[in-house]
Design an enzyme around this catalytic site. Structure first.
Site, PDB file in Angstrom:
ATOM      1  N   ARG A  86     -10.523  14.583  62.738  1.00 23.89           N
ATOM      2  CA  ARG A  86      -9.840  15.804  63.153  1.00 23.89           C
ATOM      3  C   ARG A  86      -8.677  15.481  64.094  1.00 23.89           C
ATOM      4  O   ARG A  86      -8.797  14.633  64.964  1.00 23.89           O
ATOM      5  CB  ARG A  86     -10.814  16.757  63.846  1.00 23.89           C
ATOM      6  CG  ARG A  86     -11.854  17.338  62.896  1.00 23.89           C
ATOM      7  CD  ARG A  86     -12.841  18.226  63.618  1.00 23.89           C
ATOM      8  NE  ARG A  86     -13.682  17.458  64.549  1.00 23.89           N
ATOM      9  CZ  ARG A  86     -14.665  17.994  65.266  1.00 23.89           C
ATOM     10  NH1 ARG A  86     -14.935  19.288  65.166  1.00 23.89           N
ATOM     11  NH2 ARG A  86     -15.376  17.237  66.071  1.00 23.89           N
TER      12      ARG A  86
ATOM     13  N   ASP B 221      -5.486  17.012  66.713  1.00 20.89           N
ATOM     14  CA  ASP B 221      -5.194  18.108  67.623  1.00 20.89           C
ATOM     15  C   ASP B 221      -3.955  18.877  67.198  1.00 20.89           C
ATOM     16  O   ASP B 221      -3.203  18.443  66.307  1.00 20.89           O
ATOM     17  CB  ASP B 221      -4.979  17.573  69.042  1.00 20.89           C
ATOM     18  CG  ASP B 221      -6.243  17.005  69.657  1.00 20.89           C
ATOM     19  OD1 ASP B 221      -7.338  17.444  69.264  1.00 20.89           O
ATOM     20  OD2 ASP B 221      -6.124  16.122  70.527  1.00 20.89           O
TER      21      ASP B 221
ATOM     22  N   TYR C  22      -4.168   4.966  63.888  1.00 26.91           N
ATOM     23  CA  TYR C  22      -3.149   5.894  64.361  1.00 26.91           C
ATOM     24  C   TYR C  22      -1.904   5.119  64.773  1.00 26.91           C
ATOM     25  O   TYR C  22      -1.977   3.943  65.164  1.00 26.91           O
ATOM     26  CB  TYR C  22      -3.634   6.666  65.588  1.00 26.91           C
ATOM     27  CG  TYR C  22      -4.609   7.780  65.319  1.00 26.91           C
ATOM     28  CD1 TYR C  22      -4.177   9.109  65.206  1.00 26.91           C
ATOM     29  CD2 TYR C  22      -5.969   7.530  65.206  1.00 26.91           C
ATOM     30  CE1 TYR C  22      -5.080  10.136  64.994  1.00 26.91           C
ATOM     31  CE2 TYR C  22      -6.880   8.555  64.989  1.00 26.91           C
ATOM     32  CZ  TYR C  22      -6.420   9.859  64.883  1.00 26.91           C
ATOM     33  OH  TYR C  22      -7.322  10.877  64.665  1.00 26.91           O
TER      34      TYR C  22
ATOM     35  N   ARG D  70      -3.587   9.341  72.924  1.00 24.51           N
ATOM     36  CA  ARG D  70      -2.543   9.908  73.779  1.00 24.51           C
ATOM     37  C   ARG D  70      -2.709   9.452  75.227  1.00 24.51           C
ATOM     38  O   ARG D  70      -1.715   9.263  75.944  1.00 24.51           O
ATOM     39  CB  ARG D  70      -2.553  11.427  73.671  1.00 24.51           C
ATOM     40  CG  ARG D  70      -2.104  11.923  72.298  1.00 24.51           C
ATOM     41  CD  ARG D  70      -2.425  13.386  72.080  1.00 24.51           C
ATOM     42  NE  ARG D  70      -1.816  14.222  73.096  1.00 24.51           N
ATOM     43  CZ  ARG D  70      -2.126  15.518  73.251  1.00 24.51           C
ATOM     44  NH1 ARG D  70      -3.036  16.086  72.471  1.00 24.51           N
ATOM     45  NH2 ARG D  70      -1.530  16.215  74.198  1.00 24.51           N
TER      46      ARG D  70
END
Length: 280
Positions: free
Chosen positions: A60, A62, A120, A207
């Site tokens: 999932r 954001d 990522y 992040r």
């Protein structure tokens, strides 16, 4: 009993999808947060199937986060050809979401639980002026970044560690332990790209790593600081959470027996360059 249980399952389908996350409330369908990527995809699939379809994703994302190679699966109560599951579904989706491929899988496949690793990339525009055309596709950091120092600092995060210092306080994972397989930082022109692969990630983990590495990159903190932040196991000892719009979900690893395509080695249309081999 869900609507899907009223219909016999004919086949399990895996899809590769990409999306531009700006303007969406994230991946997950939520009654109080619209629109979501999941909701839009399920609506499009349901139109093609003429029956309700529910999907499960590999990871999932954001609000504002993008994907070049998200993987989902669903159990279909109807038979449709590949063209219907790709071109047909795409005709029903908003422009920011697209199906790239379809593969039929057996019922042992699960987009989330069969995954052995996720990957990522965090993309930073390190030019002196704010980007206009790609403002919502990259994160802007105007002060010069030392990509090599960021890379060297990031090596302290490799392997299995307690990433409490890098998880959001609202993270619902039962454990802060994660295993980072690789973390690479490279400069490509004005772009600084953080490439991270791990077995799984905590909420805001990438992040928060990006925020910490940027403090090293612009000289506010020494390389050794990252190791200290990790050891502290305290979110307050780290940096700010970097913005979502520089983050891309780019690949998922599965057992080769499932026969699923791999994610593209390119970094997207912004980063088409011979230097992309650095991230293979």
């Amino acid at each position: 009993m869900s609507q899907l249980s009223e219909h016999p399952i004919v086949e399990r389908i895996a899809l590769g999808i990409e999306y531009f996350g700006h303007g969406f409330k994230g991946w997950q369908r939520q009654p109080s947060a619209k629109p979501s990527i999941q909701e839009e995809l399920e609506k499009a699939l349901s139109r093609i199937a003429n029956l309700p379809i529910e999907v499960v994703c590999a990871g999932r994302t954001d609000a504002g986060v993008h994907a070049t190679h998200q993987v989902v699966h669903f159990d279909s109560p109807v038979v449709r050809n590949d063209n219907s599951w790709v071109r047909g579904v795409n005709s029903q989706l908003p422009d920011q979401i697209g199906v790239k491929w379809v593969t039929r899988v057996d019922d042992t496949f699960h987009a989330r639980f069969s995954a052995t690793a996720r990957r990522y990339r965090y993309v930073i525009d390190n030019s002196s002026t704010m980007p206009v055309i790609h403002r919502n596709a990259v994160t802007w950091h105007f002060s010069p970044l030392d990509a090599q120092a960021m890379h060297d600092a990031g090596q302290a995060l490799l392997g299995e560690n307690d990433f409490t210092s890098f998880r959001a306080k609202e993270c619902q994972s039962h454990t802060p332990m994660r295993n980072i397989h690789h973390l690479m930082v490279r400069r490509i022109g004005d772009l600084v790209v953080i490439d991270v692969k791990a077995n799984a990630f905590l909420h805001h983990m990438i992040r928060n790593i990006a925020g910490v590495l940027c403090e090293v990159g612009d000289g506010r903190k020494p390389i050794e600081w990252v190791k200290n932040v990790l050891a502290a196991k305290d979110r307050t000892q780290a940096s700010v959470t970097a913005p979502p719009h520089g983050l891309y979900f780019v690949d998922v690893d599965y057992d080769d027996g499932y026969g699923l395509p791999k994610g593209s080695r390119s970094l997207g249309p912004l980063l088409v360059t011979p230097a992309n081999h650095l991230f293979e």
